[in-house]
Design a protein around this motif. Structure first.
Motif, PDB file in Angstrom:
ATOM      1  N   THR A 204       0.857  -1.186   0.000  1.00 23.18           N
ATOM      2  CA  THR A 204       0.000   0.000   0.000  1.00 23.18           C
ATOM      3  C   THR A 204       0.888   1.229   0.000  1.00 23.18           C
ATOM      4  N   VAL A 205       0.817   1.982  -1.086  1.00 26.88           N
ATOM      5  CA  VAL A 205       1.620   3.193  -1.216  1.00 26.88           C
ATOM      6  C   VAL A 205       0.878   4.311  -0.499  1.00 26.88           C
ATOM      7  N   THR A 206       1.515   4.930   0.477  1.00 27.13           N
ATOM      8  CA  THR A 206       0.879   5.952   1.305  1.00 27.13           C
ATOM      9  C   THR A 206       1.524   7.321   1.051  1.00 27.13           C
ATOM     10  N   GLY A 207       0.944   8.333   1.728  1.00 28.41           N
ATOM     11  CA  GLY A 207       1.508   9.681   1.636  1.00 28.41           C
ATOM     12  C   GLY A 207       1.222  10.383   0.329  1.00 28.41           C
ATOM     13  N   LEU A 208       0.178   9.939  -0.373  1.00 30.91           N
ATOM     14  CA  LEU A 208      -0.158  10.536  -1.657  1.00 30.91           C
ATOM     15  C   LEU A 208      -1.099  11.734  -1.460  1.00 30.91           C
ATOM     16  N   ALA A 209      -1.337  12.478  -2.514  1.00 30.69           N
ATOM     17  CA  ALA A 209      -2.230  13.635  -2.471  1.00 30.69           C
ATOM     18  C   ALA A 209      -3.641  13.215  -2.856  1.00 30.69           C
ATOM     19  N   LYS A 210      -4.654  13.749  -2.154  1.00 31.25           N
ATOM     20  CA  LYS A 210      -6.033  13.356  -2.459  1.00 31.25           C
ATOM     21  C   LYS A 210      -6.481  13.902  -3.815  1.00 31.25           C
ATOM     22  N   GLY A 211      -7.344  13.122  -4.454  1.00 35.28           N
ATOM     23  CA  GLY A 211      -7.902  13.539  -5.727  1.00 35.28           C
ATOM     24  C   GLY A 211      -6.876  13.687  -6.836  1.00 35.28           C
ATOM     25  N   THR A 212      -5.786  12.917  -6.758  1.00 32.83           N
ATOM     26  CA  THR A 212      -4.689  13.052  -7.722  1.00 32.83           C
ATOM     27  C   THR A 212      -4.532  11.760  -8.515  1.00 32.83           C
ATOM     28  N   ASN A 213      -4.224  11.906  -9.801  1.00 31.20           N
ATOM     29  CA  ASN A 213      -4.061  10.757 -10.684  1.00 31.20           C
ATOM     30  C   ASN A 213      -2.635  10.217 -10.611  1.00 31.20           C
ATOM     31  N   TYR A 214      -2.491   8.897 -10.439  1.00 30.51           N
ATOM     32  CA  TYR A 214      -1.179   8.253 -10.295  1.00 30.51           C
ATOM     33  C   TYR A 214      -1.062   7.053 -11.230  1.00 30.51           C
ATOM     34  N   VAL A 215       0.205   6.766 -11.652  1.00 29.55           N
ATOM     35  CA  VAL A 215       0.568   5.483 -12.258  1.00 29.55           C
ATOM     36  C   VAL A 215       1.765   4.929 -11.484  1.00 29.55           C
ATOM     37  N   PHE A 216       1.991   3.615 -11.611  1.00 31.32           N
ATOM     38  CA  PHE A 216       3.036   2.941 -10.825  1.00 31.32           C
ATOM     39  C   PHE A 216       3.819   1.991 -11.731  1.00 31.32           C
ATOM     40  N   HIS A 217       5.090   1.731 -11.348  1.00 31.21           N
ATOM     41  CA  HIS A 217       5.828   0.617 -11.930  1.00 31.21           C
ATOM     42  C   HIS A 217       6.726   0.013 -10.857  1.00 31.21           C
ATOM     43  N   VAL A 218       7.143  -1.236 -11.096  1.00 35.97           N
ATOM     44  CA  VAL A 218       7.832  -2.022 -10.063  1.00 35.97           C
ATOM     45  C   VAL A 218       9.046  -2.711 -10.678  1.00 35.97           C
ATOM     46  N   ALA A 219      10.142  -2.773  -9.913  1.00 30.70           N
ATOM     47  CA  ALA A 219      11.347  -3.516 -10.298  1.00 30.70           C
ATOM     48  C   ALA A 219      11.679  -4.523  -9.202  1.00 30.70           C
ATOM     49  N   ALA A 220      12.294  -5.649  -9.598  1.00 30.18           N
ATOM     50  CA  ALA A 220      12.700  -6.693  -8.645  1.00 30.18           C
ATOM     51  C   ALA A 220      14.215  -6.637  -8.420  1.00 30.18           C
ATOM     52  N   LYS A 221      14.630  -7.049  -7.226  1.00 30.13           N
ATOM     53  CA  LYS A 221      16.065  -7.095  -6.904  1.00 30.13           C
ATOM     54  C   LYS A 221      16.446  -8.502  -6.468  1.00 30.13           C
ATOM     55  N   ASN A 222      17.702  -8.915  -6.840  1.00 25.88           N
ATOM     56  CA  ASN A 222      18.313 -10.109  -6.246  1.00 25.88           C
ATOM     57  C   ASN A 222      19.740  -9.757  -5.851  1.00 25.88           C
ATOM     58  N   SER A 223      20.502 -10.746  -5.512  1.00 23.20           N
ATOM     59  CA  SER A 223      21.860 -10.463  -5.021  1.00 23.20           C
ATOM     60  C   SER A 223      22.769  -9.909  -6.110  1.00 23.20           C
ATOM     61  N   ILE A 224      22.371 -10.059  -7.350  1.00 24.52           N
ATOM     62  CA  ILE A 224      23.206  -9.592  -8.455  1.00 24.52           C
ATOM     63  C   ILE A 224      22.885  -8.154  -8.825  1.00 24.52           C
ATOM     64  N   GLY A 225      21.575  -7.817  -8.778  1.00 23.23           N
ATOM     65  CA  GLY A 225      21.226  -6.464  -9.174  1.00 23.23           C
ATOM     66  C   GLY A 225      19.722  -6.268  -9.281  1.00 23.23           C
ATOM     67  N   THR A 226      19.330  -5.204  -9.974  1.00 21.47           N
ATOM     68  CA  THR A 226      17.925  -4.786 -10.093  1.00 21.47           C
ATOM     69  C   THR A 226      17.441  -5.008 -11.517  1.00 21.47           C
TER      70      THR A 226
END
Length: 358
Positions: free
Chosen positions: A99-121
């Motif tokens: 749950t991403v918190t601390g956002l502004a009310k009534g605001t449009n957002y998009v998201f993206h995600v990256a994975a990490k392992n011991s080698i890198g991102t």
């Protein structure tokens, strides 16, 4: 050891050494082929608003972890369609949702995600669907008041087209009798109905109303109505005119009030007084909206004044200005007889009837 034996041992040593070299080379090649790499990107990133300042984000783990287990995910969000990104600080976690918190009310957002392992991102995922954090509802529309009595007004409205992203839980209704300088909130409890009857108002008073919708974020903007006036008793009739008809009857006429109080007149009350208004008697003529009546049962030769009040469903209004004074006809005078003249006439008659002497 003879020379033959030494030759055999040398050949075996050479063969063993060669085999060891081949095995080592194979291991080195295998290690080079199967060395760990950063993971591939997560997929299926989905966002759902959870409040006015938070969004639930979920995704699917990379199909290839790069040969090393995933140790964390990095979540970023953007308010400008991905032109710039901010990283959400959520600590270290291998869960595939947050749950991403601390956002502004009534605001449009998009998201993206990256994975990490011991080698890198890994590379970042494809951008998620756009989602808007919740806000207060928009204002209702079409606020319409309808007077229902001298102390109540029915108010109806249309729900907002935009609820702010979460369900409406209540409406706030306010009224003002000074064109909106001050407002009073009508206490009707919690309801999502789009109409209510505002009670406890003052009769004959002009009101405007405003309505706002409420959701879990807060109260939205108000929309005002036009002005309406609660019903009141009618104004007083005018031009009350009495006309004597007999010793016990007076014809009375009047003009209807200039304002009926907002509700149709249902009757008129007629009163008369024979002592200049110190005491009044109500004439019982039944229910009528006519503008004249014949007052009966009066005393002959008596002076009277009259007054009239209009009645509607709120009640009787004030009485008119009193009429001018009129007097019923007196009783006819009883004829009188001159007794002396009667006696003389009788004597003369008698005398005239005596026979003459022979």
């Amino acid at each position: 050891m003879n020379s033959g034996m030494e030759g055999v041992l040398s050949q075996r040593s050479i063969a063993f050494f060669a085999l060891a070299l081949v095995m080592l080379f194979s291991i080195m090649i295998s290690s080079a082929v199967y060395a760990a790499t950063p993971p591939t990107a997560p997929t299926s990133v989905s966002a759902t608003a959870a409040s006015s300042t938070s969004v639930n984000v979920s995704w699917t783990a990379p199909s290839n972890n790069g040969g090393s287990k995933i140790t964390d995910y990095i979540i970023q969000y953007s308010t400008n369609g991905g032109a710039s990104w901010a990283t959400f600080t959520d600590g270290i976690s291998t869960k595939t949702s947050t749950t991403v918190t601390g956002l502004a009310k009534g605001t449009n957002y998009v998201f993206h995600v990256a994975a990490k392992n011991s080698i890198g991102t890994s590379p970042y995922s494809t951008i998620s669907n756009a989602v808007t954090t919740w806000k207060e509802p928009d204002a209702p529309t079409g606020v319409t008041p309808l007077v229902t009595s001298s102390t109540s007004v029915n108010v109806s409205w249309t729900a907002p087209s935009n609820t702010g992203g979460t369900a409406i839980t209540d409406y706030v209704i306010q009224y003002s009798s000074n064109s909106g300088t001050t407002w009073t909130t009508f206490r009707d409890g919690k309801s999502t109905s789009t109409s209510t009857t505002v009670t406890g108002l003052a009769s004959g008073t002009s009101y405007i109303f405003q309505v706002a919708a409420v959701n879990s974020v807060g109260t939205g903007a108000y929309t005002q109505s036009n002005s309406v006036t609660t019903w009141k008793v009618p104004d007083a009739p005018t031009n009350v005119q009495p006309l004597v008809k007999s010793s016990s009857r007076v014809n009375l006429s009047w003009a209807a009030p200039s304002f009926d109080g907002g509700k149709s007149i249902t009757d008129y009350t007629i009163q008369y007084s024979s002592n200049n208004g110190k005491k009044w008697t109500t004439f019982n003529d039944g229910v009528s909206t006519g503008l004249s009546a014949t007052v009966t049962g009066l005393t002959s030769g008596t002076s009277y004044i009259f007054q009239v009040a209009a009645v509607n469903s709120v009640g009787p209004g004030p009485y008119s200005v009193q009429s001018g004074q009129v007097s019923t006809y007196g009783a006819p005078a009883t004829p009188t007889t001159d007794r002396k003249s009667t006696r003389l006439n009788s004597s003369h008659v008698k005398r005239s009837r005596m026979p003459s002497s022979a």
